[in-house]
Enzyme design. Structure first.
Site, short mmCIF file in Angstrom:
data_model
loop_
_atom_site.label_atom_id
_atom_site.label_comp_id
_atom_site.label_asym_id
_atom_site.label_seq_id
_atom_site.Cartn_x
_atom_site.Cartn_y
_atom_site.Cartn_z
N PHE A 23 -3.51 5.78 3.26
CA PHE A 23 -4.54 5.59 4.29
C PHE A 23 -3.96 5.88 5.67
CE2 PHE A 23 -6.76 2.99 7.42
CZ PHE A 23 -8.07 3.40 7.22
N ASP B 93 0.86 -1.17 0.00
CA ASP B 93 0.00 0.00 0.00
C ASP B 93 0.90 1.23 0.00
OD1 ASP B 93 -2.03 1.82 0.23
OD2 ASP B 93 -2.77 1.09 2.15
N ASP C 278 -2.89 8.27 -2.81
CA ASP C 278 -4.23 8.84 -2.96
C ASP C 278 -4.67 9.41 -1.63
OD1 ASP C 278 -4.48 6.40 -1.64
OD2 ASP C 278 -6.52 6.10 -2.36
N HIS D 293 -5.37 -19.92 12.13
CA HIS D 293 -6.64 -20.53 11.74
C HIS D 293 -7.48 -19.57 10.90
CE1 HIS D 293 -10.46 -22.72 12.01
NE2 HIS D 293 -10.96 -21.50 12.09
N ASP E 152 -7.89 -7.62 0.91
CA ASP E 152 -7.05 -7.73 2.10
C ASP E 152 -7.79 -7.14 3.28
OD1 ASP E 152 -5.55 -4.93 3.10
OD2 ASP E 152 -6.46 -4.84 1.12
N GLY F 247 0.67 3.89 1.64
CA GLY F 247 0.74 4.59 2.91
C GLY F 247 -0.24 5.73 3.03
#
Length: 376
Positions: free
Chosen positions: A96, A92, A146, A340, A271, A94
């Site tokens: 966000f 990503d 963005d 798990h 994700d 960064g």
């Protein structure tokens, strides 16, 4: 990077495909575990590969830039070598993380000025240097810088934000095209569709991005406060425009039901931190529903975690044992639950792929959603 579309489900927009990168192939639809700082919390790389069966993981430009820093990553030969991970990595940009620091950042035409959450030092992310940083990281897929506005943003703010994101995108795209990878292999660059929950802005952004012809495209700014049905609507709006011969990545989503609904609408990659974050807090996702492993009802339940065959850890642990570990405050509880949950998410997307290819995804999906949303 290459994407091959292999099947589309009848009565659905769900797709099965194959992405080829320098570090291997990725069968889609796929869930990508989040390894923010070069580590999926509590999960060893061997477990990621063998138990979880992760095909690709994420790193984060903001966090890796601050620590360990680009000098260390460059010396190591990139993130793959630094963390000993031979499969693909997506980073990503960064954006966000920067924009979540509302009291520590300032947006300008140049880029995002921010203070480190670690020591308060000042930094600037630009569309260009975010490409440069991701070149040093060496990820197989890089994301454009963005702005990610909140899901409740009004139209005026959303319009202004999208205009800035699109100007930044052109600058980042130029930098990407005039530079090359540092470690002898190519890297892809994904633009990000923004526009909050306004269909006209989302359509404009999708068209703007589609015209660039990038190797793949991402849908951002969802699952950030807007109603779930609005999120699904925006996915549909965007995927009507994004090219079908390129992978579509829905960022930061979500629950098992969210994932199945996104796949149904033509999303290929997803994700989320939910499987590991919720796992560390005692929530287990299974093929029959959701379990709170701290509940007393599991104290004498010696059945395996998921009798449907999705107990993926090396050993078959019982519900009673995992509850005991959580109640005792043992770190192993968080590790088992994280492995798990991640393995369940990967199983779920692989099952979706299997049903897409078989042609019965549209019939299978609603039944599976009813199961995975059940509270046990």
């Amino acid at each position: 990077m290459n994407f091959k579309l292999q099947a589309t489900a009848p009565n659905s927009n769900a797709r099965a495909g194959e992405i080829t990168t320098a570090h291997g192939q990725i069968l889609t639809p796929v869930f990508m575990p989040v390894g923010t700082v070069g580590s999926v919390k509590g999960v060893h790389q061997r477990e990621l590969s063998d138990d979880v069966k992760a095909q690709i993981i994420l790193g984060n430009t903001y966090h890796l830039y601050l620590r360990p820093g680009t000098a260390t990553l460059r010396q190591a030969g990139g993130l793959h070598r630094f963390m000993d991970w031979e499969k693909p990595i997506l980073t990503d940009s960064g954006g966000f993380q920067v924009f979540s620091l509302s009291d520590r950042r300032k947006l300008t035409e140049d880029g995002a000025h921010f203070r480190s959450h670690i020591d308060g030092s000042k930094h600037l992310f630009t569309p260009e240097n975010v490409v440069d940083i991701q070149r040093v990281i060496g990820s197989d897929i890089m994301m454009a810088l963005d702005e990610c506005p909140p899901g409740t943003a009004d139209y005026t703010y959303a319009r202004k934000s999208l205009d800035l994101t699109q100007r930044w995108l052109l600058r980042g795209w130029k930098r990407y095209r005039e530079t090359e990878g540092l470690y002898g292999y190519s890297q892809a660059y994904f633009p990000i569709v923004q526009g909050v929950t306004y269909p006209d802005l989302r359509r404009e952004a999708a068209k703007f991005i589609a015209d660039l012809g990038a190797d793949g495209n991402a849908i951002g700014g969802l699952a950030v406060g807007e109603p779930t049905e609005k999120m699904y609507e925006m996915i549909e709006v965007v995927n009507e425009i994004l090219p079908t011969d390129r992978p579509r990545y829905l960022m930061g989503v979500g629950t098992p039901a969210n994932i199945l609904e996104a796949i149904d609408r033509g999303v290929d990659m997803m994700d989320c931190v939910m499987p590991t974050r919720n796992g560390r807090n005692g929530m287990l996702f299974t093929a029959n529903g959701i379990m709170n492993m701290r509940n007393k009802k599991w104290a004498d339940d010696f059945t395996e975690l998921d009798p449907c065959g999705t107990s993926f850890v090396d050993h078959v642990y019982s519900r009673a044992y995992l509850r005991h570990l959580f109640i005792s405050g043992e770190l192993l509880a968080m590790q088992i639950a994280s492995i798990h949950n991640l393995a369940f998410y990967l199983w779920l997307t692989s099952e979706a792929r299997r049903h897409i290819i078989a042609g019965d995804f549209a019939e299978w999906k609603p039944k599976m959603i009813e199961r995975v949303t059940n509270r046990l």
